[in-house]
Scaffold this active site. Structure first.
Site, PDB file in Angstrom:
ATOM      1  CG  ASP A 122       0.239  -8.757   6.451  1.00  0.00           C
ATOM      2  OD1 ASP A 122      -0.141  -9.577   7.188  1.00  0.00           O
ATOM      3  OD2 ASP A 122       0.883  -7.910   6.237  1.00  0.00           O
TER       4      ASP A 122
ATOM      5  N   GLY B  41       0.628  -1.166  -0.163  1.00  0.00           N
ATOM      6  CA  GLY B  41      -0.286   0.381   0.291  1.00  0.00           C
ATOM      7  C   GLY B  41       0.678   1.289  -0.223  1.00  0.00           C
ATOM      8  NE  ARG B  42       3.418   2.067   5.276  1.00  0.00           N
ATOM      9  CZ  ARG B  42       3.828   2.148   6.027  1.00  0.00           C
ATOM     10  NH1 ARG B  42       3.978   3.367   6.398  1.00  0.00           N
ATOM     11  NH2 ARG B  42       3.784   1.006   7.450  1.00  0.00           N
TER      12      ARG B  42
ATOM     13  CE  LYS C  66       7.161  -0.211   6.050  1.00  0.00           C
ATOM     14  NZ  LYS C  66       7.769  -1.235   6.741  1.00  0.00           N
TER      15      LYS C  66
ATOM     16  N   GLY D  28      -0.662   6.176   1.635  1.00  0.00           N
ATOM     17  CA  GLY D  28       1.128   5.908   0.449  1.00  0.00           C
ATOM     18  C   GLY D  28       1.921   6.348   1.184  1.00  0.00           C
TER      19      GLY D  28
ATOM     20  NE  ARG E 172      10.367  -3.160   3.568  1.00  0.00           N
ATOM     21  CZ  ARG E 172       9.802  -3.626   4.023  1.00  0.00           C
ATOM     22  NH1 ARG E 172       9.504  -3.473   5.700  1.00  0.00           N
ATOM     23  NH2 ARG E 172       8.750  -3.766   3.533  1.00  0.00           N
TER      24      ARG E 172
ATOM     25  NE  ARG F 186       5.109  -9.094   1.875  1.00  0.00           N
ATOM     26  CZ  ARG F 186       5.566  -8.114   2.511  1.00  0.00           C
ATOM     27  NH1 ARG F 186       4.528  -7.779   3.728  1.00  0.00           N
ATOM     28  NH2 ARG F 186       6.602  -7.384   1.412  1.00  0.00           N
TER      29      ARG F 186
ATOM     30  CG  ASP G 141       6.671  -4.698   7.813  1.00  0.00           C
ATOM     31  OD1 ASP G 141       6.532  -4.381   6.966  1.00  0.00           O
ATOM     32  OD2 ASP G 141       5.252  -4.914   7.666  1.00  0.00           O
TER      33      ASP G 141
HETATM   34  P1  AMP Z   1       2.015  -3.394   7.694  1.00  0.00           P
HETATM   35  O1  AMP Z   1       1.065  -2.812   9.188  1.00  0.00           O
HETATM   36  O2  AMP Z   1       3.534  -2.493   7.253  1.00  0.00           O
HETATM   37  O3  AMP Z   1       2.782  -4.965   7.680  1.00  0.00           O
HETATM   38  O4  AMP Z   1       0.990  -2.754   7.149  1.00  0.00           O
HETATM   39  C1  AMP Z   1       0.332  -3.554   6.292  1.00  0.00           C
HETATM   40  C2  AMP Z   1      -1.010  -3.361   5.422  1.00  0.00           C
HETATM   41  O5  AMP Z   1      -1.044  -2.215   5.115  1.00  0.00           O
HETATM   42  C3  AMP Z   1       0.068  -3.263   3.826  1.00  0.00           C
HETATM   43  O6  AMP Z   1      -1.124  -3.758   3.103  1.00  0.00           O
HETATM   44  C4  AMP Z   1       0.677  -1.901   3.322  1.00  0.00           C
HETATM   45  O7  AMP Z   1       1.167  -1.696   2.658  1.00  0.00           O
HETATM   46  C5  AMP Z   1      -0.922  -0.234   4.712  1.00  0.00           C
HETATM   47  N1  AMP Z   1      -0.057   0.056   4.739  1.00  0.00           N
HETATM   48  C6  AMP Z   1       0.091   0.403   5.927  1.00  0.00           C
HETATM   49  N2  AMP Z   1       0.438   1.473   6.249  1.00  0.00           N
HETATM   50  C7  AMP Z   1       0.027   2.233   4.491  1.00  0.00           C
HETATM   51  C8  AMP Z   1      -0.062   3.924   4.698  1.00  0.00           C
HETATM   52  N3  AMP Z   1      -0.002   4.911   4.984  1.00  0.00           N
HETATM   53  N4  AMP Z   1      -0.768   3.672   3.461  1.00  0.00           N
HETATM   54  C9  AMP Z   1      -1.013   2.896   2.498  1.00  0.00           C
HETATM   55  N5  AMP Z   1      -0.696   1.218   2.409  1.00  0.00           N
HETATM   56  C10 AMP Z   1      -0.466   1.620   4.131  1.00  0.00           C
HETATM   57 MG    MG Z   2       4.094  -5.472   6.966  1.00  0.00          MG
END
Ligand code: AMP
Ligand code: MG
Length: 494
Positions: free
Chosen positions: A254, A88-89, A109, A122, A172, A179, A264
């Protein structure tokens, strides 16, 4: 500046990702750059200058040969399945071959909203970017498999979180970003062909030994071998976390890599006072990802991976399930053995004896009762070997348990062949003096975020680069948090 890209993931069929260029940022400024890592990756640094590098490492310029993309993946988050998460980002620029001939993913990232952003922006705030930078690099120096941090760039944007924060982009580096959730994404769509392609890629990139294993081995056995290999790496990884008092905090599927690298660094933290039920993450209300649960959560995640591989393991579903179940069960003794090996080394034991597990557990009980600092207790054990144990006792609120334990340990050590000096040296090579303590990490983030002062960040990075070597003048970095700065809650900060 970048080495040549080898596009592997981008050559998979289009349903594995969405092509996506990083969204430019207004004012990129390079605030951290990992030169040794860049060199190891084969970057050309002859003409390196920060301003130009910031353009590349913010995603404002896309290097030649890169084909940026957002990877598709699913995942169980706190036990609940989400069939479509995805980057997502983050964008994968592509893979490069490092100086050792290994393929490495280069990912930005915080690169902007992708089709997987689900309404979020994002972006990544500076605090979490610096946190991941420091902690992932510290983990690497501590000998834990992990994704690495190549660079951090501030974006010149302000992000709106709990409080407004400066935005940033982290570069990164990973052995791959495959995953458990990547497999789940396709299994949930009944796309067996895609699961097979992922499994083949995972074998090629992370477990090439499976390709040359005994001739005549069936395909099914190779995929079962993949499951077992991933299980072994996770067992070894989590045992290392446990040996350092590390709490990952978001062990969703994930965030569980096929390579066996830690990934992460959101709400993760290192324990100070030893408490097996320790949870830091503000969103982990049930304590699902508490310190002591980590080995079993990894096993649960592996069972989710196993489910996706069933059709590849055997045409007969029952046979496949039975074989996969065996592998998942074997994780338990494997993990136990890995953990015991880690803990033996921490106590300076080279021989293996029957009672060693009880010996380790008795120390942990004494630490828990005494609320002793996890890291310093192990570090000061070696001191207690050669000098007196007073500095060790100072770590314990109540020292009775420790007083009863020390003679048991000394008696056990008497059966080791090395002398005290050699044992102490060995212990100091596995029991770090410096870990990224939460309050120190918070301090350097505050200086960077509130005053644009990156000096403290750099100093902490230097300290953590040599975690096993005593650094005169840097005693405070080894100390637990003063009571006013103790961290009990961490936030994902996404
Ligand atoms: P994480 O908690 O970092 O493992 O993220 C879990 C999911 O949320 C993944 O699909 C990320 O890409 C998405 N995500 C986390 N933060 C953001 C953000 N600021 N914008 C868009 N997607 C996000
Ligand atoms: Mg993650």
């Amino acid at each position: 500046m970048f080495p040549e890209f080898t596009l592997r993931f981008a050559r998979l069929p289009e349903r594995f990702y969405l092509r996506f260029d990083p969204v430019p940022v207004p004012e990129p400024r390079l605030v951290a750059f990992n030169r040794p890592l860049a060199e190891a990756l084969g970057f050309d640094l002859d003409a390196f200058e920060a301003q130009g590098a910031a353009q590349w490492l913010s995603g404002n310029r896309v290097p030649q040969g890169a084909e940026p993309l957002a990877q598709a993946y699913a995942g169980h988050q706190f036990g609940h399945f989400n069939p479509r998460l995805g980057d997502g980002r983050a964008v994968l620029l592509g893979e490069v071959t490092d100086r050792q001939g290994r393929l490495r993913d280069i990912q930005l990232k915080g690169a902007g909203m992708t089709p997987f952003s689900r309404g979020a922006d994002g972006r990544a705030p500076l605090g979490p970017v610096l946190r991941e930078y420091l902690i992932s690099e510290a983990m690497h120096r501590l000998g834990v498999p992990t994704t690495r941090a190549l660079a951090a760039v501030t974006s010149g944007e302000r992000l709106f979180r709990r409080v407004p924060e400066p935005g940033a982009v982290l570069t990164r580096v990973a052995a791959s970003h495959l995953r458990v959730g990547t497999f789940q994404y396709f299994a949930a769509r009944d796309d067996g062909e895609a699961v097979r392609m992922l499994a083949d890629m995972a074998i090629e990139r992370h477990y090439p030994g499976l390709l040359t294993a005994e001739q005549g081995e069936s395909e099914g056995e190779r995929y079962l071998g993949l499951l077992e290999a991933v299980a072994d790496r996770q067992a070894s990884l989590v045992a290392k976390w446990m040996g350092l008092g590390f709490v990952h905090g978001v062990m969703n599927t994930d965030n569980c890599t096929i390579s066996g690298e830690t990934i992460d660094y959101g709400p993760c933290a290192f324990m100070e006072a030893y408490s097996p039920t320790m949870v830091f993450s503000s969103i982990d209300e049930q304590g699902r990802y508490a310190y002591r649960n980590q080995p079993w959560i990894a096993q649960w995640n592996l069972a989710r991976l196993a489910e996706t591989l069933i059709p590849l393991i055997d045409d007969d579903q029952e046979t496949a399930v039975a074989k996969a179940t065996e592998v998942i069960k074997r994780y338990e003794p494997h993990y136990e053995a890995e953990w015991l090996a880690v803990m033996r080394a921490k106590l300076g034991l080279e021989r293996e004896e029957e009672g060693d597990r009880e010996l380790v557990e008795a120390l942990l009980e004494a630490m828990q009762a005494g609320r002793a600092d996890f890291t310093l207790t192990f570090r000061r054990l070696s001191e207690a070997l050669e000098q007196d144990a007073s500095a060790l006792f100072e770590l314990f609120e109540t020292g009775d348990g420790l007083a009863a334990w020390l003679p048991r340990w000394r008696e056990r050590l008497a059966r080791e062949s090395a002398d005290a000096g050699a044992i102490a040296a060995r212990m100091n090579g596995v029991n770090p003096l410096y870990i990224p303590r939460n309050h120190q990490v918070e301090r350097v983030i505050a200086a960077a975020v509130e005053h644009a002062d990156f000096g403290p960040f750099e100093v902490l990075g230097e300290v953590l680069a040599e975690p096993f070597v005593e650094q005169p003048g840097r005693e405070e970095y080894a100390q637990p948090a003063p009571s006013t700065e103790r961290v009990f809650r961490t936030f994902c900060g996404t």
